[in-house]
Design a protein around this motif. Structure first.
Motif, mmCIF file in Angstrom:
data_model
loop_
_atom_site.group_PDB
_atom_site.id
_atom_site.type_symbol
_atom_site.label_atom_id
_atom_site.label_comp_id
_atom_site.label_asym_id
_atom_site.label_seq_id
_atom_site.Cartn_x
_atom_site.Cartn_y
_atom_site.Cartn_z
ATOM 1 N N UNK A 1 0.834 -1.183 0.000
ATOM 2 C CA UNK A 1 0.000 0.000 0.000
ATOM 3 C C UNK A 1 0.883 1.252 0.000
ATOM 4 N N UNK A 2 0.254 2.384 -0.017
ATOM 5 C CA UNK A 2 0.993 3.634 -0.100
ATOM 6 C C UNK A 2 1.924 3.806 1.097
ATOM 7 N N UNK A 3 3.066 4.443 0.851
ATOM 8 C CA UNK A 3 4.009 4.727 1.939
ATOM 9 C C UNK A 3 3.427 5.724 2.938
ATOM 10 N N UNK A 4 2.330 6.376 2.598
ATOM 11 C CA UNK A 4 1.659 7.256 3.555
ATOM 12 C C UNK A 4 1.088 6.471 4.726
ATOM 13 N N UNK A 5 0.967 5.142 4.570
ATOM 14 C CA UNK A 5 0.443 4.311 5.649
ATOM 15 C C UNK A 5 1.533 3.866 6.611
ATOM 16 N N UNK A 6 2.797 4.094 6.274
ATOM 17 C CA UNK A 6 3.883 3.722 7.172
ATOM 18 C C UNK A 6 3.869 4.629 8.403
ATOM 19 N N UNK B 1 -2.724 6.163 17.136
ATOM 20 C CA UNK B 1 -3.637 5.112 16.698
ATOM 21 C C UNK B 1 -5.011 5.659 16.351
ATOM 22 N N UNK B 2 -5.495 6.614 17.128
ATOM 23 C CA UNK B 2 -6.859 7.082 16.918
ATOM 24 C C UNK B 2 -6.956 8.224 15.919
ATOM 25 N N UNK B 3 -5.835 8.892 15.612
ATOM 26 C CA UNK B 3 -5.944 10.068 14.756
ATOM 27 C C UNK B 3 -4.877 10.100 13.669
ATOM 28 N N UNK B 4 -3.618 10.235 14.051
ATOM 29 C CA UNK B 4 -2.554 10.483 13.072
ATOM 30 C C UNK B 4 -2.471 9.398 12.011
ATOM 31 N N UNK B 5 -2.620 8.143 12.398
ATOM 32 C CA UNK B 5 -2.431 7.041 11.456
ATOM 33 C C UNK B 5 -3.506 6.994 10.391
ATOM 34 N N UNK B 6 -4.626 7.669 10.592
ATOM 35 C CA UNK B 6 -5.718 7.630 9.622
ATOM 36 C C UNK B 6 -5.930 8.951 8.903
ATOM 37 N N UNK B 7 -4.998 9.877 9.038
ATOM 38 C CA UNK B 7 -5.109 11.163 8.358
ATOM 39 C C UNK B 7 -3.907 11.376 7.461
ATOM 40 N N UNK B 8 -4.118 12.101 6.372
ATOM 41 C CA UNK B 8 -3.015 12.425 5.483
ATOM 42 C C UNK B 8 -2.313 13.684 5.959
ATOM 43 N N UNK B 9 -1.036 13.761 5.666
ATOM 44 C CA UNK B 9 -0.281 14.954 6.030
ATOM 45 C C UNK B 9 0.164 14.972 7.472
ATOM 46 N N UNK B 10 1.074 15.881 7.781
ATOM 47 C CA UNK B 10 1.591 16.015 9.143
ATOM 48 C C UNK B 10 0.584 16.752 10.019
ATOM 49 N N UNK B 11 0.508 16.347 11.288
ATOM 50 C CA UNK B 11 -0.394 16.972 12.254
ATOM 51 C C UNK B 11 0.451 17.569 13.375
ATOM 52 N N UNK B 12 0.292 18.837 13.586
ATOM 53 C CA UNK B 12 1.032 19.509 14.637
ATOM 54 C C UNK B 12 0.376 19.240 15.988
ATOM 55 N N UNK B 13 1.154 18.761 16.944
ATOM 56 C CA UNK B 13 0.680 18.493 18.314
ATOM 57 C C UNK B 13 -0.596 17.657 18.330
ATOM 58 N N UNK C 1 6.614 8.623 0.982
ATOM 59 C CA UNK C 1 5.346 9.233 1.359
ATOM 60 C C UNK C 1 5.310 10.675 0.880
ATOM 61 N N UNK C 2 4.179 11.316 1.124
ATOM 62 C CA UNK C 2 4.031 12.722 0.738
ATOM 63 C C UNK C 2 4.661 13.673 1.747
ATOM 64 N N UNK C 3 5.176 13.141 2.860
ATOM 65 C CA UNK C 3 5.790 13.985 3.881
ATOM 66 C C UNK C 3 7.074 14.610 3.350
#
Length: 826
Positions: free
Chosen positions: A139-144, A407-419, A563-565
């Protein structure tokens, strides 16, 4: 500016749960509900989702230090521990997305752990740590798993560039639902970040073609916010002003003449209100579907009213914890709008940390009681924890990772999340304030769903090219459920074409004796499954002599996908002054930490490098041989032929057409095999028996003989003759120049974290540790309790205790607390 693209994704079960007894028309083919549900079941079996979360001991390092980490391994839907993949790949990528450090760690149902030494060859900069399994490479490297790590090399200048006078901001606009439609009022979310990915506090205004101000707004949190607009004909632009008064102008996304919009808001504390509006003249009805991590929760139909709207009321209890995906379909069952909604997890792992003191003197013992509280049964109170204790300074943020928010947020969203941990905070009563709620809603509007795309699921439906078949083609990487898998290809060197049906053998000289066989498939691919393969070893791959003209290539097991990061750009260092600068006080702290690292390495380097070697089967791959000869117990002869003829009756040397061949008797029938036997030297297949005969028997310690047929995967051998040297290093034997020999890193051997024991004998030795404690495998008892002890060092200051944890049934949590080390404790 990157304009928002509507990423319409949906779980195929949603289609299966369309209005019961209806049919789904896709192209020219009518597909029944039952067949779609069956298709979904097949798709789910082919598309198991894995997640990895990596807890590092810190997020800021100096070269010369060691990065310690723990990998938690769970399924992507329920976050329960998995026992499928047995290998995780961990890399460190630089700003050019080139891998600078790599390792492989063993995984169990409880995860895995390892470490990376940061060499002085690394430049100072921001690096991307990522972790994944072989299955996740489908799958996409965004899932790593990804995490940014800052590394400073105190022996190289930073060479930081000056800040630009003009702002270098990334501005994005996200219409709620995905599009702006002329004449329909809609909310538009925005996100403004700087070059380092941090949100920028801005205020702004929306201007029409005549430069009239239609509305004003300002960012709420982390550079994100919303405003409402009813677009008409003409172009619109947004004027933004940052905190320093610098301005920039950006256009809004394109306005559609026809289409759909959606708006999600709280109807009550227990219900969501989803309003769908349209300008489509032929619109008669719409469907709303909601799924939480592949688990469908809502499937409803509403008619379009006279006001061209449809309203859905969704009970929040129907939605699962975490991120839910709301998708609107038109009457042709085409996805037209999409929105994400976040529901805070009801169950969190409550961790209580209680040290025996709040302040400590240097070189005193800290006793820490850890307790898991608040879970329903004693069974679920048992949890696997990882803990880091390190000194806090101004060089880096106190952030070694938060399993709950990942587990509940970052892993299921695209892009970087601040804090990301900000969005899961609540008061002691579990209540969330309005500011956090608003920030969470803004986050859901500005980040896309990561796991599924509509076109990936049903783009081929009705063409005989089902998504299941598409998924099967895509799953080129299998789960490593028994250990490392080494893959390669066999090609024709003249044409480069793959060559099928070629038997290849892989061996690793040494003990224990291991041999693996693989026959190339139609694509020329070969695959060797190698359980319990640890440490760096030489690997030899070869074919039979008659096939030796073919080229054998071994592939790197590390993913080539990116990934897109994107890390902040900086010539020569990977840093920018916008995100990293050293004031005089910080320079002093950097010098202090660098000296501490060097002192600690000098005085404890030898005792700190202790390894815990895994228990593996030490017998040869063929098990107990028919005959074993320890050559030191016999009279030594100068030639191997004499040794075999005199006291090794199980091996028959024969000379044919001027060359030696070795045969063994077919013991069940008391006859010789018609074909020569497989001959090994320290586990390496040897096909030139003249070299064996000329090899000095004084270098051979042991000889094993198998006097029956032996299968290794697809290969069949008529007996096995295994020579073993004293050191298992081939003892200078001249190998065939056509074989492939390379150094291959197996699974990382576990290194033990060094904790000194202070005594009178060691009182004069300096203890300059800034990382006081690391434990990747801390387990609570049945009552959810465990006590740890560790000594403080000579370092004074504030220290943080950082703990992550996970129960077997998927309840996660994180906790952090501070304590002081002072020269004088009151």
């Amino acid at each position: 500016m990157r304009q928002n693209n509507l990423l319409l994704t949906v779980h195929i079960l949603a289609i299966g749960l369309l209005i019961t007894s209806h049919f789904t028309v896709l192209g020219q083919q009518t597909v029944s509900v039952n067949s779609l549900v069956q298709l979904f079941d097949q798709y789910r079996r082919q598309a198991l989702t894995e997640k990895l979360f990596v807890h590092t001991d810190q997020s800021f390092y100096l070269t010369g230090e060691t990065m310690w980490f723990k990998a938690y391994y769970v399924d992507g839907t329920f976050h329960r521990s998995l026992d499928l993949s047995k290998v995780a790949y961990v890399e460190l990528l630089d700003k050019d997305q080139k891998s600078v450090l790599q390792t492989k760690i063993a995984l169990t149902s409880g995860g895995g752990s390892g470490n990376l030494f940061l060499p002085a060859s690394l430049n100072a900069g921001t690096y991307l740590m990522r972790a994944y399994t072989n299955w996740m490479k489908n799958f996409s490297a965004d899932f790593f798993f990804e995490k940014t790590i800052t590394i400073v090399n105190p022996f190289k200048p930073l060479n930081l560039p000056l800040l630009k006078e003009t702002p270098d901001y990334d501005v994005q606009f996200f219409p709620e639902g995905g599009q702006l439609v002329r004449g329909l009022s809609g909310r538009i979310a925005f996100k403004v970040v700087d070059a380092s990915g941090r949100g920028v506090a801005v205020r702004g205004a929306v201007l029409n073609g005549q430069n009239d101000t239609l509305t004003t707004f300002k960012a709420h949190k982390f550079g994100m916010g919303t405003f409402t607009l009813t677009p008409s004909e003409g172009a619109y632009r947004v004027l933004l002003i940052d905190g320093k008064g610098r301005q920039l102008s950006q256009p809004l996304p394109a306005i559609q003449a026809q289409g759909y919009t959606m708006h999600v808001e709280d109807a009550t504390a227990e219900q969501l209100k989803v309003t769908v509006a349209t300008k489509a003249a032929t619109a008669s009805g719409v469907y709303l579907f909601a799924h939480t991590r592949q688990d469908i929760k809502v499937a409803e139909q509403k008619s379009i009213g006279n006001d061209q709207t449809a309203i859905f009321l969704v009970n929040k209890k129907q939605l699962g914890d975490g991120i839910s995906h709301l998708t609107v379909f038109n009457e042709q069952q085409q996805p037209v709008c999409e929105r994400l909604y976040f529901k805070r997890p009801a169950r969190q792992l409550a961790l209580a940390l209680k040290p025996n003191q709040s302040q400590f003197s240097p070189r005193t013992t800290v006793k820490l009681d850890v307790a898991v509280n608040g879970l329903s049964t004693p069974k679920t109170n048992s949890a696997a924890l990882s803990m880091a204790v390190y000194r806090v300074d101004s060089l880096g943020a106190v952030d070694s990772g938060n399993i709950l928010s990942y587990l509940w947020m970052t892993s299921d969203l695209s892009g970087a999340i601040e804090s990301p941990e900000y969005y899961l905070q609540s008061d002691s009563g579990g209540r969330v304030n309005a500011e956090v709620e608003q920030a969470t809603d803004n986050l859901m509007m500005t980040h896309g769903w990561r796991r599924f795309r509509w076109d990936e699921v049903l783009s081929s439906a009705g063409t005989g090219n089902s998504p299941v078949n598409s998924q099967k083609r895509r799953n080129a990487f299998i789960a490593e459920h028994n250990g490392l898998i080494v893959e390669g290809t066999v090609t024709d060197p003249a044409t480069g074409a793959p060559v099928p049906e070629i038997m290849t053998l892989l061996s690793a000289p040494g003990k224990p004796v291991r041999l693996y066989a693989s026959r190339s498939d139609k694509a020329g691919k070969i695959r060797f499954e190698m359980p319990d393969f640890y440490g760096a070893r030489s690997v030899i791959v070869q074919t039979n002599p008659e096939d030796s003209l073919y080229r054998v290539t071994i592939n790197s097991p590390f993913s080539e996908s990116l990934s897109s990061t994107r890390l902040p750009d900086c010539k020569g260092c990977g840093l920018s002054t916008a995100e990293f600068s050293l004031e005089e006080s910080q320079a002093d702290q950097l010098l202090d930490r660098s000296v501490s690292m060097q002192v600690q390495s000098s005085f404890s380097g030898s005792v700190a490098n202790k390894y815990r070697y895994p228990v593996v089967d030490s017998t040869a791959f063929y098990g107990k041989p028919t005959e074993t000869y320890m050559l030191d117990t016999y009279t030594r002869f100068p030639r191997m032929e004499e040794v075999l003829r005199e006291y090794v009756p199980g091996v028959m040397p024969r000379k044919r057409q001027g060359h030696f061949r070795l045969f063994v008797p077919n013991s069940p029938y008391s006859t010789l095999f018609d074909s020569p036997s497989l001959v090994l030297l320290d586990g390496v297949p040897i096909f030139d028996m003249d070299k064996i005969i000329e090899f000095s028997p004084l270098k051979v310690k042991q000889l094993d003989v198998i006097t029956n047929q032996y299968f290794i995967g697809p290969a069949l051998f008529t007996g096995v003759i295994s020579f073993m040297t004293y050191k298992g290093d081939l003892a200078g034997f001249p190998l065939d120049s056509r074989l492939v020999k390379l150094e291959y890193d197996g699974l990382q051997v576990q290194r033990e974290f060094y904790v000194p024991r202070h005594s009178a004998a060691t009182s004069r030795l300096p203890d300059a540790r800034t990382l006081l404690y690391w434990n990747a495998d801390l387990k609570t008892d049945a009552q959810g309790k465990v006590q740890v002890e560790f000594p403080t060092s000579d370092q004074l200051g504030t220290f943080v205790i950082d703990v992550n944890g996970l129960t077997p049934d998927g309840v996660s949590g994180s906790q952090r607390m501070l304590f002081e080390v002072k020269s004088t404790v009151k």
